[in-house]
Design an enzyme around this catalytic site. Structure first.
Site, PDB file in Angstrom:
ATOM      1  N   LYS A  59     -27.090  29.064 -49.496  1.00 51.74           N
ATOM      2  CA  LYS A  59     -26.233  30.108 -50.075  1.00 51.74           C
ATOM      3  C   LYS A  59     -25.058  30.387 -49.137  1.00 51.74           C
ATOM      4  O   LYS A  59     -23.915  30.104 -49.474  1.00 51.74           O
ATOM      5  CB  LYS A  59     -27.040  31.364 -50.376  1.00 51.74           C
ATOM      6  CG  LYS A  59     -28.082  31.096 -51.468  1.00 51.74           C
ATOM      7  CD  LYS A  59     -29.268  31.983 -51.332  1.00 51.74           C
ATOM      8  CE  LYS A  59     -30.489  31.483 -52.052  1.00 51.74           C
ATOM      9  NZ  LYS A  59     -30.328  31.121 -53.453  1.00 51.74           N
ATOM     10  N   ASP A  92     -36.754  37.967 -45.018  1.00 52.89           N
ATOM     11  CA  ASP A  92     -36.195  36.805 -45.708  1.00 52.89           C
ATOM     12  C   ASP A  92     -34.740  37.153 -45.999  1.00 52.89           C
ATOM     13  O   ASP A  92     -34.449  38.009 -46.836  1.00 52.89           O
ATOM     14  CB  ASP A  92     -36.975  36.566 -47.017  1.00 52.89           C
ATOM     15  CG  ASP A  92     -36.341  35.496 -47.900  1.00 52.89           C
ATOM     16  OD1 ASP A  92     -35.317  34.908 -47.503  1.00 52.89           O
ATOM     17  OD2 ASP A  92     -36.881  35.251 -49.007  1.00 52.89           O
ATOM     18  N   TRP A 147     -38.708  36.900 -55.211  1.00 51.61           N
ATOM     19  CA  TRP A 147     -38.948  36.145 -53.978  1.00 51.61           C
ATOM     20  C   TRP A 147     -39.937  36.852 -53.066  1.00 51.61           C
ATOM     21  O   TRP A 147     -40.776  36.210 -52.427  1.00 51.61           O
ATOM     22  CB  TRP A 147     -37.625  35.850 -53.265  1.00 51.61           C
ATOM     23  CG  TRP A 147     -36.741  35.019 -54.132  1.00 51.61           C
ATOM     24  CD1 TRP A 147     -35.590  35.396 -54.743  1.00 51.61           C
ATOM     25  CD2 TRP A 147     -36.971  33.655 -54.561  1.00 51.61           C
ATOM     26  NE1 TRP A 147     -35.088  34.370 -55.499  1.00 51.61           N
ATOM     27  CE2 TRP A 147     -35.906  33.302 -55.409  1.00 51.61           C
ATOM     28  CE3 TRP A 147     -37.971  32.716 -54.305  1.00 51.61           C
ATOM     29  CZ2 TRP A 147     -35.811  32.040 -56.007  1.00 51.61           C
ATOM     30  CZ3 TRP A 147     -37.881  31.467 -54.897  1.00 51.61           C
ATOM     31  CH2 TRP A 147     -36.813  31.143 -55.732  1.00 51.61           C
TER      32      TRP A 147
HETATM   33  N1  PMP Z   1     -35.826  33.739 -50.855  1.00 50.31           N
HETATM   34  C1  PMP Z   1     -34.720  34.126 -51.512  1.00 50.31           C
HETATM   35  C2  PMP Z   1     -34.192  35.522 -51.331  1.00 50.31           C
HETATM   36  C3  PMP Z   1     -34.062  33.220 -52.357  1.00 50.31           C
HETATM   37  O1  PMP Z   1     -32.962  33.604 -53.021  1.00 50.31           O
HETATM   38  C4  PMP Z   1     -34.576  31.910 -52.504  1.00 50.31           C
HETATM   39  C5  PMP Z   1     -33.913  30.861 -53.357  1.00 50.31           C
HETATM   40  N2  PMP Z   1     -33.071  31.244 -54.297  1.00 50.31           N
HETATM   41  C6  PMP Z   1     -35.741  31.569 -51.820  1.00 50.31           C
HETATM   42  C7  PMP Z   1     -36.328  32.508 -50.997  1.00 50.31           C
HETATM   43  C8  PMP Z   1     -36.363  30.201 -51.947  1.00 50.31           C
HETATM   44  O2  PMP Z   1     -35.595  29.308 -51.213  1.00 50.31           O
HETATM   45  P1  PMP Z   1     -35.911  27.752 -51.189  1.00 50.31           P
HETATM   46  O3  PMP Z   1     -35.590  27.221 -52.533  1.00 50.31           O
HETATM   47  O4  PMP Z   1     -35.000  27.242 -50.108  1.00 50.31           O
HETATM   48  O5  PMP Z   1     -37.338  27.591 -50.837  1.00 50.31           O
END
Ligand code: PMP
Length: 357
Positions: A194, A170, A100
């Site tokens: 989450k 994040d 991520w």
């Molecule tokens: N950052 C992290 C740490 C994640 O775990 C995730 C999704 N698993 C995301 C960003 C992306 O999130 P989204 O699908 O809501 O864009």
């Protein structure tokens, strides 16, 4: 509703508290003869929901004056782009601890020069940095970190002190899982699916002075200022997701707040890590100092064995345990709403499976 729910280890969308699911079922039609899905986002009823969600988040996370809390569409992935669009002048620094943060970096490259302040790629993202390992430039617009690495199961247990340089985090996979010191951060963002509620919603906590930064032309919808001034209702927001999040936040407060929630999360994680620490059959993917209380990752001696493990776990009512497709193995996501009984059942099953080999 049956209370015999399956043990849900999905990484997100993830388990929600049963009390919240029941409160949604029982309460969501009770808005003046309509459901919450049918009322105006400008109505008093919805405005109260937004205000309560904001107030609960501020109370739970001890967000001081001088910060705004906004609710946005587009998930955390949209924040990968909105952060540099709004905050980056010429350069931004990124600590790369997994998939991520890598995707966040990719978006920042569209807007200027980036610097990798730390990377654990060489060790397959098995750890997070110690604060002194992060190399932040003096002339950077911000340092971006990912507080919990959902894929590899690592988590920061100490955040860097970046002084005057805004720290951007994040926190998608560990927001509200433990108390944090908000004043250390310039901006925190998290997608909801989450720990906070349903997908389709991101929460942004932004310090006042960062709201009006402007280094380039930005479409209206992608400016933080738009949503701060519009109080998260510049356009029609994801009303249902905000409503459910408000109920989840009420549930968190009812559990005694984040100190209590963190204690419960540590205890759940310990059930599983204790098995990993005493086993030569399973191999933990994360190094001990940086391991996550939210996503516990491990491998088995072979992928066919891992598949057998997952099949057998499913037969016993434990689902969502497959590791991320890029990593394999097993990942147990045990966010706030995952009950202690689930982590304990998994730990017992792990021991039994190992003995049967
Ligand atoms: N950052 C992290 C740490 C994640 O775990 C995730 C999704 N698993 C995301 C960003 C992306 O999130 P989204 O699908 O809501 O864009």
């Amino acid at each position: 509703m049956s209370t015999e729910r399956i043990y849900n280890f999905n990484p997100g969308p993830a388990a929600l508290p049963l009390e919240v699911i029941e409160a949604v079922r029982d309460g969501f039609t009770k808005f003046g003869g309509m459901s919450v899905l049918e009322i105006s986002h400008r109505s008093k009823a919805f405005s109260d929901i937004c205000d309560e969600a904001r107030m609960l988040l501020a109370r739970l996370l001890a967000i001081p004056d001088g910060y705004h809390v906004i609710f946005l569409h587009g998930g955390a992935s949209q924040q990968f782009a909105m952060v540099p669009m709004n905050l980056m002048d010429k350069r931004a620094d990124y600590a790369i601890t997994g998939r991520w943060s890598g995707l966040a970096l990719k978006e920042a490259k569209l807007f200027g020069k980036t610097h990798i302040a730390f990377s654990s790629e060489k060790t397959k993202f098995s750890r997070t940095p110690r604060p002194e390992e992060i190399d932040v430039g003096k002339k950077t617009s911000y340092l971006h970190i990912t507080s919990n690495n959902t894929v590899y199961g690592t988590q920061y247990h100490e955040f860097p002190d970046t002084g005057d340089i805004p720290l951007v985090a994040d926190m998608s996979s560990d927001i509200c899982s433990r108390p944090i010191d908000v004043p250390r951060f310039g901006l925190i963002y998290a997608s909801a699916q989450k720990n906070l509620g349903p997908a389709g919603l991101a929460v942004v906590i932004i310090r006042n002075d960062l709201v009006k930064r402007r280094y380039r032309d930005i479409p209206t919808m992608f400016r933080y200022q738009t949503h701060v001034e519009g109080e998260s209702r510049f356009n029609t927001p994801p009303v249902f997701a905000i409503y459910v999040m408000m109920l989840v936040l009420r549930w968190m407060e009812g559990r005694g707040g984040l100190t209590e929630i963190a204690r419960a999360n540590e205890q759940k994680a310990k059930f599983i890590y204790d098995v990993l620490d005493s086993s030569s059959f399973y191999r933990a993917m994360a190094e001990r100092e940086g391991r996550s209380a939210m996503n516990v990752t491990f491998s088995l001696p072979s992928e066919p064995l891992a598949r057998r493990f997952l099949d057998e776990a499913k037969r016993r009512g434990m689902v969502g345990l497959a590791g991320h497709r890029q990593v394999g193995g097993v990942r147990a996501s045990i966010y706030n709403a995952h009950p202690p009984g689930g982590a304990q059942a998994l730990a017992e099953f792990m021991q039994e499976f190992e003995r049967s080999r």
